[in-house]
Write a protein that holds these residues in place. Structure first.
Motif, PDB file in Angstrom:
ATOM      1  N   ARG A 203     104.731  85.388 -17.419  1.00 13.25           N
ATOM      2  CA  ARG A 203     104.392  84.514 -18.538  1.00 13.25           C
ATOM      3  C   ARG A 203     105.097  84.906 -19.848  1.00 13.25           C
ATOM      4  O   ARG A 203     104.469  85.066 -20.898  1.00 13.25           O
ATOM      5  N   PRO A 204     106.415  84.987 -19.796  1.00 14.16           N
ATOM      6  CA  PRO A 204     107.126  85.437 -20.999  1.00 14.16           C
ATOM      7  C   PRO A 204     106.995  84.493 -22.184  1.00 14.16           C
ATOM      8  O   PRO A 204     106.984  84.953 -23.326  1.00 14.16           O
ATOM      9  N   TYR A 205     106.901  83.182 -21.948  1.00 10.72           N
ATOM     10  CA  TYR A 205     106.786  82.285 -23.097  1.00 10.72           C
ATOM     11  C   TYR A 205     105.448  82.489 -23.800  1.00 10.72           C
ATOM     12  O   TYR A 205     105.353  82.359 -25.016  1.00 10.72           O
ATOM     13  N   HIS A 206     104.433  82.796 -23.026  1.00 12.73           N
ATOM     14  CA  HIS A 206     103.134  83.042 -23.654  1.00 12.73           C
ATOM     15  C   HIS A 206     103.151  84.372 -24.412  1.00 12.73           C
ATOM     16  O   HIS A 206     102.576  84.481 -25.497  1.00 12.73           O
ATOM     17  N   GLN A 207     103.836  85.357 -23.851  1.00 12.59           N
ATOM     18  CA  GLN A 207     104.026  86.605 -24.592  1.00 12.59           C
ATOM     19  C   GLN A 207     104.778  86.344 -25.903  1.00 12.59           C
ATOM     20  O   GLN A 207     104.426  86.869 -26.961  1.00 12.59           O
ATOM     21  N   ALA A 208     105.824  85.537 -25.821  1.00 16.51           N
ATOM     22  CA  ALA A 208     106.651  85.250 -27.001  1.00 16.51           C
ATOM     23  C   ALA A 208     105.838  84.503 -28.053  1.00 16.51           C
ATOM     24  O   ALA A 208     105.929  84.783 -29.250  1.00 16.51           O
ATOM     25  N   HIS A 209     105.042  83.562 -27.580  1.00 18.67           N
ATOM     26  CA  HIS A 209     104.204  82.796 -28.505  1.00 18.67           C
ATOM     27  C   HIS A 209     103.200  83.719 -29.199  1.00 18.67           C
ATOM     28  O   HIS A 209     102.997  83.626 -30.418  1.00 18.67           O
ATOM     29  N   ALA A 210     102.621  84.623 -28.425  1.00 24.15           N
ATOM     30  CA  ALA A 210     101.630  85.532 -28.997  1.00 24.15           C
ATOM     31  C   ALA A 210     102.264  86.466 -30.031  1.00 24.15           C
ATOM     32  O   ALA A 210     101.640  86.825 -31.026  1.00 24.15           O
ATOM     33  N   ARG A 211     103.525  86.837 -29.800  1.00 30.52           N
ATOM     34  CA  ARG A 211     104.199  87.742 -30.733  1.00 30.52           C
ATOM     35  C   ARG A 211     104.721  87.012 -31.959  1.00 30.52           C
ATOM     36  O   ARG A 211     105.053  87.614 -32.967  1.00 30.52           O
ATOM     37  N   GLY A 212     104.817  85.694 -31.864  1.00 30.40           N
ATOM     38  CA  GLY A 212     105.282  84.942 -33.021  1.00 30.40           C
ATOM     39  C   GLY A 212     106.770  85.050 -33.279  1.00 30.40           C
ATOM     40  O   GLY A 212     107.211  85.033 -34.430  1.00 30.40           O
ATOM     41  N   VAL A 213     107.561  85.144 -32.217  1.00 28.91           N
ATOM     42  CA  VAL A 213     109.013  85.197 -32.408  1.00 28.91           C
ATOM     43  C   VAL A 213     109.526  83.837 -32.875  1.00 28.91           C
ATOM     44  O   VAL A 213     108.870  82.815 -32.681  1.00 28.91           O
ATOM     45  N   LYS A 214     110.705  83.850 -33.485  1.00 28.54           N
ATOM     46  CA  LYS A 214     111.275  82.620 -34.013  1.00 28.54           C
ATOM     47  C   LYS A 214     112.406  82.084 -33.128  1.00 28.54           C
ATOM     48  O   LYS A 214     113.000  81.041 -33.424  1.00 28.54           O
ATOM     49  N   LEU A 215     112.722  82.829 -32.089  1.00 27.40           N
ATOM     50  CA  LEU A 215     113.717  82.387 -31.109  1.00 27.40           C
ATOM     51  C   LEU A 215     113.191  82.763 -29.731  1.00 27.40           C
ATOM     52  O   LEU A 215     112.662  83.856 -29.550  1.00 27.40           O
ATOM     53  N   ILE A 216     113.331  81.861 -28.779  1.00 28.56           N
ATOM     54  CA  ILE A 216     113.051  82.238 -27.398  1.00 28.56           C
ATOM     55  C   ILE A 216     114.361  82.220 -26.629  1.00 28.56           C
ATOM     56  O   ILE A 216     115.357  81.668 -27.111  1.00 28.56           O
ATOM     57  N   GLY A 217     114.356  82.800 -25.440  1.00 25.88           N
ATOM     58  CA  GLY A 217     115.615  82.881 -24.725  1.00 25.88           C
ATOM     59  C   GLY A 217     115.446  82.902 -23.233  1.00 25.88           C
ATOM     60  O   GLY A 217     114.326  82.843 -22.707  1.00 25.88           O
ATOM     61  N   ILE A 237     119.570  81.369 -26.383  1.00 23.35           N
ATOM     62  CA  ILE A 237     118.300  81.254 -27.099  1.00 23.35           C
ATOM     63  C   ILE A 237     118.054  79.827 -27.601  1.00 23.35           C
ATOM     64  O   ILE A 237     118.968  78.993 -27.620  1.00 23.35           O
ATOM     65  N   HIS A 238     116.843  79.575 -28.026  1.00 22.14           N
ATOM     66  CA  HIS A 238     116.469  78.305 -28.658  1.00 22.14           C
ATOM     67  C   HIS A 238     115.518  78.630 -29.808  1.00 22.14           C
ATOM     68  O   HIS A 238     114.631  79.455 -29.664  1.00 22.14           O
ATOM     69  N   ARG A 239     115.726  77.981 -30.922  1.00 23.98           N
ATOM     70  CA  ARG A 239     114.917  78.235 -32.110  1.00 23.98           C
ATOM     71  C   ARG A 239     113.529  77.598 -31.973  1.00 23.98           C
ATOM     72  O   ARG A 239     113.417  76.476 -31.500  1.00 23.98           O
ATOM     73  N   VAL A 240     112.506  78.319 -32.347  1.00 20.72           N
ATOM     74  CA  VAL A 240     111.156  77.760 -32.352  1.00 20.72           C
ATOM     75  C   VAL A 240     110.485  78.079 -33.693  1.00 20.72           C
ATOM     76  O   VAL A 240     110.998  78.878 -34.472  1.00 20.72           O
ATOM     77  N   SER A 241     109.346  77.439 -33.929  1.00 22.12           N
ATOM     78  CA  SER A 241     108.642  77.670 -35.192  1.00 22.12           C
ATOM     79  C   SER A 241     107.137  77.675 -34.953  1.00 22.12           C
ATOM     80  O   SER A 241     106.681  77.497 -33.821  1.00 22.12           O
ATOM     81  N   HIS A 242     106.417  77.872 -36.038  1.00 22.12           N
ATOM     82  CA  HIS A 242     104.950  77.869 -35.937  1.00 22.12           C
ATOM     83  C   HIS A 242     104.409  76.538 -35.415  1.00 22.12           C
ATOM     84  O   HIS A 242     103.281  76.456 -34.956  1.00 22.12           O
ATOM     85  N   CYS A 243     105.199  75.477 -35.517  1.00 18.77           N
ATOM     86  CA  CYS A 243     104.738  74.168 -35.036  1.00 18.77           C
ATOM     87  C   CYS A 243     104.595  74.135 -33.527  1.00 18.77           C
ATOM     88  O   CYS A 243     103.903  73.265 -32.990  1.00 18.77           O
ATOM     89  N   HIS A 244     105.277  75.042 -32.859  1.00 22.06           N
ATOM     90  CA  HIS A 244     105.387  74.902 -31.410  1.00 22.06           C
ATOM     91  C   HIS A 244     104.322  75.689 -30.669  1.00 22.06           C
ATOM     92  O   HIS A 244     104.095  76.862 -30.951  1.00 22.06           O
ATOM     93  N   THR A 245     103.698  75.038 -29.710  1.00 17.00           N
ATOM     94  CA  THR A 245     102.720  75.683 -28.849  1.00 17.00           C
ATOM     95  C   THR A 245     103.446  76.440 -27.733  1.00 17.00           C
ATOM     96  O   THR A 245     104.655  76.283 -27.551  1.00 17.00           O
ATOM     97  N   ALA A 246     102.688  77.218 -26.992  1.00 18.87           N
ATOM     98  CA  ALA A 246     103.280  77.888 -25.845  1.00 18.87           C
ATOM     99  C   ALA A 246     103.886  76.865 -24.876  1.00 18.87           C
ATOM    100  O   ALA A 246     104.939  77.093 -24.282  1.00 18.87           O
ATOM    101  N   ASP A 247     103.241  75.704 -24.752  1.00 20.58           N
ATOM    102  CA  ASP A 247     103.792  74.658 -23.877  1.00 20.58           C
ATOM    103  C   ASP A 247     105.127  74.135 -24.396  1.00 20.58           C
ATOM    104  O   ASP A 247     106.027  73.810 -23.608  1.00 20.58           O
ATOM    105  N   ASP A 248     105.263  74.027 -25.702  1.00 16.96           N
ATOM    106  CA  ASP A 248     106.559  73.622 -26.261  1.00 16.96           C
ATOM    107  C   ASP A 248     107.623  74.660 -25.915  1.00 16.96           C
ATOM    108  O   ASP A 248     108.764  74.315 -25.588  1.00 16.96           O
ATOM    109  N   LEU A 249     107.243  75.922 -26.023  1.00 18.12           N
ATOM    110  CA  LEU A 249     108.203  76.979 -25.685  1.00 18.12           C
ATOM    111  C   LEU A 249     108.638  76.858 -24.227  1.00 18.12           C
ATOM    112  O   LEU A 249     109.818  77.018 -23.902  1.00 18.12           O
TER     113      LEU A 249
END
Lengths: 284, 284, 284, 284
Positions: A203-217, A237-249
């Protein structure tokens, strides 16, 4: 269409390698259409990849291999010479997420991959119709948690029966047993849905969301016995922001994964990736 | 030039917040030039930031604050209202690497930062001339390894004497004591030279090189007591390949670091960054 | 699953719009889950988009529209209120290149697009099997160069019969007649295979290759009567080098095109794109 | 520190070039640390660049040149051999915008540029203090619109007196006369503040803003007599949105410009850029 001999070499670095190899090829009348070299100054190792127009040399691949053998010995080379008329056979393994599989099938039919997809193995039956529509055999091999050993024995038999040169884990979501990793070392490619080494494991996207990173990869790498730790071929990578849920990631991630896997696989199939310890040289 | 009142709010989400706040502002004749909101569905928290043309409201900042207080209480808001005529005072801390400092000084003189750099503190004397050329005081506070406590007491005195609202660690390479982190919580910004959470700690480019990643990165974050673990404001990456040495990564990294730090600081100074647990909402 | 009322507004900017609209919604008990505003200072025009949880309001979409009408009139608004239970109907037009079509079909089945693809129209019969495998009707309407008028009359009839809200030119490679552009103004989306305004017109990758650019791109835009000159929704690029032939650019370009088209279409279907003269406001 | 001989070659493509050149170097005991080749299949031209560890060859640069001359003649080569102990002399020309100049001066002092900046020429006096602080001569040569000829004669004299190998137009904002372009062909590098070929000419960010593009860019290219039409060395972009004013584009653009110019200049100074008609081969 022209075909090529593709010579890939790795050896201890020393003076005269390029001169010797290029002299050998020129001596046989060979026309080099693409040449790449790399000297790793830290480890003192040398890497090269040549594309040679096959028609420019009056020899079969085997004859050329035999002729080159003494040169290879002289420089203590690890090497291979491949004839592009014999594209590698690729087996794709998938689970329930189909974005990578759909993408690979599209690219294969579009002629973007220098290899033949010869079959798909999955632990679920969901994608049978899709795969069969592409004229490919679909092997459904369930992996029950209480009998993984038998399941993977069956997987291995199918891989072998399909004559696979390369195995692609297109979001397969199962960990291959060490024996398979060893047997197909350097020939099993995985796409991990994080920017490794961040967020290895589940579940890396959920880990990333929990950490609040600004880029996922996403990371395309060779599979080794250690989970998510093999030589990296490609990342993006892809840029993400606070607007995005774990599902968006997860959704953005699908786009990155398929792009990164496709590039990594393409380079692998074109013999552009040379493994160097736990790293890669990529003549992209 | 026009000045603005900038209202930043965070509170439990419920119906009617926007209506109440925008109604309050409209009721005072206020003209909103920029508005951002975010409802975090997971935590049920609401965030907003309004820029209000000050001339459109016949009140001082303090009068507006007093008038808004009941609204804030009603919705249990954490909030601030800042008058852009009073830009934040920024202290930059640096060590021997000067790329971030050079960049911040350039951007400050170019008017890109909505804040006043009021001084530079460094544990080395190397950049005195550069800083003084910009007309700024340079505070050389050595940090001997056997007396860090006194050194940081001195650092803290200088920060206080300079009246700092924001402290920027521009590759300062020293770990601030917990007391300073707490005292300036949410106001100390660091640039870490890796794509966190990968490669926290020392020599991240060398770690990245050893792992063979294909992208390196930098992370701008608020400093907390836990090293390299505070809320992330901004991140970016740069592509690398087998051709690049660890020194090349350091060089590429400098460009990423200064860009990421400048963006993060700019947003912070414009009150665009709201801390939300260990994450940030960035109304960029 | 929750459904939403989506309110999209554009009007002359003046004080109190947000207060009036958010007050209206709060007055009806409406819960706003996403809110975006933009004041264009050059043109003095204001744009907003609200997502309102439908269940929080005890009214049908039509009742809400009727109730909002006086507010809209008061502020001279161009506006729409859409109920997400009624997703837009999308007709895709394609020619022989299938990468964009394959991608849109995948995203549609994956639930990434908030709209229903209801049919595909093509001037060739090549992709019938692909489309029909997805359970969609395929309309083959040849466009002979000596009778384009009849062909496009037929195309228009099919679009109308399919009840299209949005038409996507997924590398359709034919220029729509002005009458169709006008009739479906703001509802026909094209993907152009260059970074507009560079290389408008035919064979953009070959133009780009001839010019020796180091980045190629793609542009998703609304179709207007003037070729490749309509409001731009989204653009992206891919890095290229001297190593790459025009064919390589075409191949890289396919990836950029499908990504850019998918993002642009997604935003359009979620009512995130507001046309503003020959430009767009995109609340992405 | 090691120094290198750098051999750069362009010639009609035919079999045996690599073998002949690498054989020549190996024959003199030369150790090649970096090698790049490119065969342009369209034009039948071949390009190569070798870095040779100077100590591995017991010859001076001139002796090596003399020895290589017959090889070069045999293959009809355009070629150069440079000794990295003699870095190119760089003259920077600037006007009032200082971001590119500040950046180049920083990189030069940081050792990122393999060249010596020997002076700055400007049509304004604004940056004298900055330049002189770096220990460089500042030449203020005004360019009155009614006597550009004399001004540029003076500019040319200064360039010559400074012994410039490379001239960098760091947002110089003046068009060089054709005679200067010809005299320094392939040695004058400009940064244009748009993603060429879009928005050539004046005020490109304002053009971009008016067109509503979603990405802006910058282009580093060799100057030729035709404005903004010379061989492109490097380009990059920055994402923008409807939120951004033309002034914001100018601000973002500064970051892109300085990054693109620095990369292009760095590659030029390291002999990595080979001009090929109106295009470039960049061995980055």
């Amino acid at each position: 269409m022209s075909h090529y001999y593709r010579l890939v070499v790795s050896c201890p670095d020393r003076r005269g390698i390029v001169a010797r190899v290029s002299g050998f090829i020129a001596g046989h009348g060979g026309s080099i259409t693409e040449a790449s070299q790399h000297s790793d100054l830290e480890t003192g190792r040398f890497f090269m990849r040549y594309e040679i127009l096959a028609d420019s040399i009056g020899m079969t691949g085997q004859e050329l291999r035999d002729a080159f053998e003494p040169v290879a010995r002289e420089f203590d080379m690890q090497w291979a010479l491949r004839d592009t008329r014999h594209p590698p056979r690729v087996v794709v393994m998938a689970s329930r997420e189909r974005h990578c599989l759909v993408d690979l099938l599209y690219r294969w039919t579009a002629g973007e991959l220098e290899g033949d997809i010869v079959g798909v193995i999955s632990n679920h039956d969901d994608m049978r119709s899709l795969v069969e529509w592409h004229g490919l055999p679909y092997h459904h091999v369930p992996v029950p948690s209480d009998d993984r050993a038998s399941a993977f024995a069956e997987v291995e038999r199918r891989i072998e029966a399909l004559g696979a040169d390369t195995v692609v884990l297109a979001r397969y979501m199962q960990i291959l047993p060490p024996a398979v990793c060893q047997r197909y070392a350097g020939r099993v490619i995985n796409i991990h849905h994080s920017f490794l080494p961040s967020f290895a494991g589940a579940r890396p996207y959920h880990q990333a969301h929990a950490r609040g990173v600004k880029l996922i990869g996403a990371t395309c790498h060779y599979v080794t016995e250690e989970l998510d730790a093999g030589p990296i071929i490609e990342q993006d990578i892809h840029r993400v922001s606070h607007c995005h849920t774990a599902d968006d990631l997860v959704r953005f991630g699908r786009d990155v994964e398929r792009a990164v896997l496709a590039r990594g696989l393409r380079w692998h199939l074109e013999d552009r990736v040379l493994i160097h310890g736990n790293k890669t040289v990529v003549f992209a």
